[in-house]
Design a protein around this motif. Structure first.
Motif, PDB file in Angstrom:
ATOM      1  N   THR A 112      73.306  73.738  47.362  1.00  0.00           N
ATOM      2  CA  THR A 112      72.323  72.730  46.973  1.00  0.00           C
ATOM      3  C   THR A 112      71.979  71.902  48.197  1.00  0.00           C
ATOM      4  O   THR A 112      72.838  71.194  48.725  1.00  0.00           O
ATOM      5  N   ARG A 118      73.347  65.119  47.818  1.00  0.00           N
ATOM      6  CA  ARG A 118      73.766  66.045  46.767  1.00  0.00           C
ATOM      7  C   ARG A 118      75.279  66.172  46.857  1.00  0.00           C
ATOM      8  O   ARG A 118      75.831  66.368  47.941  1.00  0.00           O
ATOM      9  N   CYS A 166      75.779  66.077  41.239  1.00  0.00           N
ATOM     10  CA  CYS A 166      74.999  64.849  41.116  1.00  0.00           C
ATOM     11  C   CYS A 166      74.169  64.639  42.372  1.00  0.00           C
ATOM     12  O   CYS A 166      74.447  65.225  43.419  1.00  0.00           O
ATOM     13  N   ASN A 201      71.311  61.596  44.444  1.00  0.00           N
ATOM     14  CA  ASN A 201      70.555  60.338  44.503  1.00  0.00           C
ATOM     15  C   ASN A 201      69.775  60.288  45.800  1.00  0.00           C
ATOM     16  O   ASN A 201      69.988  61.111  46.712  1.00  0.00           O
ATOM     17  N   ARG A 214      71.205  61.405  39.413  1.00  0.00           N
ATOM     18  CA  ARG A 214      70.732  62.459  38.534  1.00  0.00           C
ATOM     19  C   ARG A 214      71.814  63.533  38.453  1.00  0.00           C
ATOM     20  O   ARG A 214      72.646  63.669  39.343  1.00  0.00           O
ATOM     21  N   PHE A 253      72.673  67.713  37.718  1.00  0.00           N
ATOM     22  CA  PHE A 253      72.043  69.030  37.803  1.00  0.00           C
ATOM     23  C   PHE A 253      73.059  70.133  37.489  1.00  0.00           C
ATOM     24  O   PHE A 253      74.265  69.968  37.678  1.00  0.00           O
ATOM     25  N   ARG A 301      68.889  72.589  38.054  1.00  0.00           N
ATOM     26  CA  ARG A 301      68.117  72.172  36.889  1.00  0.00           C
ATOM     27  C   ARG A 301      68.605  70.807  36.424  1.00  0.00           C
ATOM     28  O   ARG A 301      69.797  70.609  36.208  1.00  0.00           O
ATOM     29  N   ASP A 302      67.689  69.874  36.253  1.00  0.00           N
ATOM     30  CA  ASP A 302      68.030  68.494  35.914  1.00  0.00           C
ATOM     31  C   ASP A 302      68.426  68.402  34.436  1.00  0.00           C
ATOM     32  O   ASP A 302      67.649  68.755  33.553  1.00  0.00           O
ATOM     33  N   THR A 337      69.947  65.364  33.346  1.00  0.00           N
ATOM     34  CA  THR A 337      70.306  63.953  33.243  1.00  0.00           C
ATOM     35  C   THR A 337      70.066  63.403  31.840  1.00  0.00           C
ATOM     36  O   THR A 337      70.918  62.695  31.277  1.00  0.00           O
TER      37      THR A 337
END
Length: 415
Positions: A98, A105, A124, A126, A147, A149, A164-165, A167
């Motif tokens: 990621t 990340r 996670c 931000n 967020r 993922f 893929r989110d 949250t």
């Protein structure tokens, strides 16, 4: 201020630290330790936050955060991976799972789906320009905060789907900070929720309206869990620890399924006022609710304020194993503890070395053999991630009772 106890392991014999670079064709048992990540190499200033699993095909996957700008928790940070086909003796090339692209990340929480063999990774993210403290104080603009993922790999960790989110599925209104794990998640294999993928996590909540508790945001930390019953496609929020009393502040969390089917949760206490730095609790319904609130685990008072890892091992005695530094006031001397009573009490197994050490993660390699991936270094704990292979006894060694040392490393009993 919390009282500080002496280390529970001061009487244990220290093991010599070593790094062995063994060819990939070496026979099993041919090495004890390796270094999959060395800070300053591979394009990253620092590697932190280990997480490790073993796939259905026997590949060990060592995840970490690759931090480009330094040891700080904020900035340009990727989730990276190295694979080993020989139980951690040697490692394949570094890959980016990621990419942060200038943002943060992290908090890798991998788990292997027992039904399909797919590797599921929850992380996670931000904005790279904001800090955890700013997020906890609510000082960030929409879109800059945390967020969550999910990604999956169907080819033994060689390639992963795009993040893929999820949250909206796994948070509550008003939450600010959010952190999965870090460390491996757990796949339930016993009981009515067999097949469930369970991710231990923590969050922070906004202080009550009108509160003047500025500067004490940690008291609004709480633990929670998220889970999927369909291999990582759909996600749900499980239990939520939302007492926010400042006495116990459940933070970075590891989980293990016990032989009786319950889930054991072990958490860092982020500066709560209760004595000790480790908290634990149980769930009898696969992480949807807790059997009791988080409470201090006094047998682990030797552990400083730091992440730790738990693993329900397989083998002769099948103990619940815990790893963390063993000096109450410093991140150093990584050690192992075991529990023969489902986490109610713990016995020190031994220290791996005296050097600085911080975060760690445990993995089952074979029945009776475990691995630990941990942060360490000669001058500080963030110089490398080392992988150590350890054998738990297959039968009780002579005189191995109570607090006696029963850990085996590299084929030799601790003295």
């Amino acid at each position: 201020m919390k009282p500080r106890s002496r280390s529970l392991l001061t009487s244990l014999v220290l093991l010599t630290s070593l790094t062995v670079r063994t060819p990939a064709h070496a026979a099993p048992g041919g090495c004890d330790a390796s270094e999959p990540y060395v800070s300053g190499q591979g394009g990253y200033a620092v590697y932190r936050i280990p997480a490790v699993v073993k796939t259905r095909h026997g590949t060990v996957l060592a995840f970490a955060e690759g931090r480009r700008g330094g040891a700080g928790d904020t900035g340009d940070i990727d989730v990276v991976l190295r694979r080993s086909a020989d139980d951690g003796c040697t490692w394949g090339p570094l890959t980016v799972v990621t990419a942060g692209h200038g943002h943060t990340r992290g908090n890798p929480a991998p788990v292997v789906d027992p039904r399909t063999g797919a590797v599921v990774l929850v992380t996670c993210a931000n904005d790279g320009a904001v800090t955890e403290a700013q997020i906890m104080r609510g000082e960030v603009a929409p879109g800059q905060g945390r967020r969550v993922f999910v990604q999956r790999s169907w080819d033994d960790g060689r390639r992963f789907t795009a993040p893929r989110d999820i949250t909206a599925e796994v948070t509550r209104p008003g939450w600010r900070w959010y952190a999965t794990g870090p460390g491996h998640a757990v796949a339930l294999t016993r009981g009515p929720h067999s097949g469930r993928l369970l991710i231990p996590a923590n969050h922070s909540a906004a202080p009550p309206a009108g509160s003047r508790d500025t500067g004490q945001e940690a008291r609004y930390y709480g633990g929670h869990a998220l889970y999927s019953d369909d291999g990582g496609r759909d996600w749900h929020l499980g239990f939520v620890d939302d007492g926010y009393d400042g006495v116990t502040n459940a933070n970075e969390t590891s989980a293990a399924q016990l032989p009786d089917g319950r889930v054991y949760f072990s958490s860092r206490d982020q500066n709560g006022t209760a004595p000790g730095n480790r908290l634990d609790t149980y769930s009898s319904d696969g992480g949807r609710t807790l059997d009791r609130p988080y409470a201090v685990q006094p047998a682990l008072n030797a552990v400083p304020v730091v992440q730790g890892s738990v693993l329900q091992s397989r083998g002769w005695s099948a103990p619940l194993v815990f790893s963390a530094p063993s000096v109450p006031t410093a991140r150093r001397a990584l050690a192992l503890w075991s529990s023969a009573d489902a986490g109610h009490t713990f016995t020190g197994l031994g220290t791996l070395m005296a050097r600085p050490a911080a975060y760690s993660d445990l993995v089952q390699l074979a029945p009776g053999t475990i691995g630990v991936l941990y942060e360490t270094g000669a001058k500080g704990p963030y110089e490398s991630l080392e992988f150590r292979r350890l054998r738990l006894p297959q039968r009780p060694p002579a005189g191995c009772h109570g607090r006696d040392r029963c850990l085996v490393q590299g084929g030799a009993n601790l003295p």
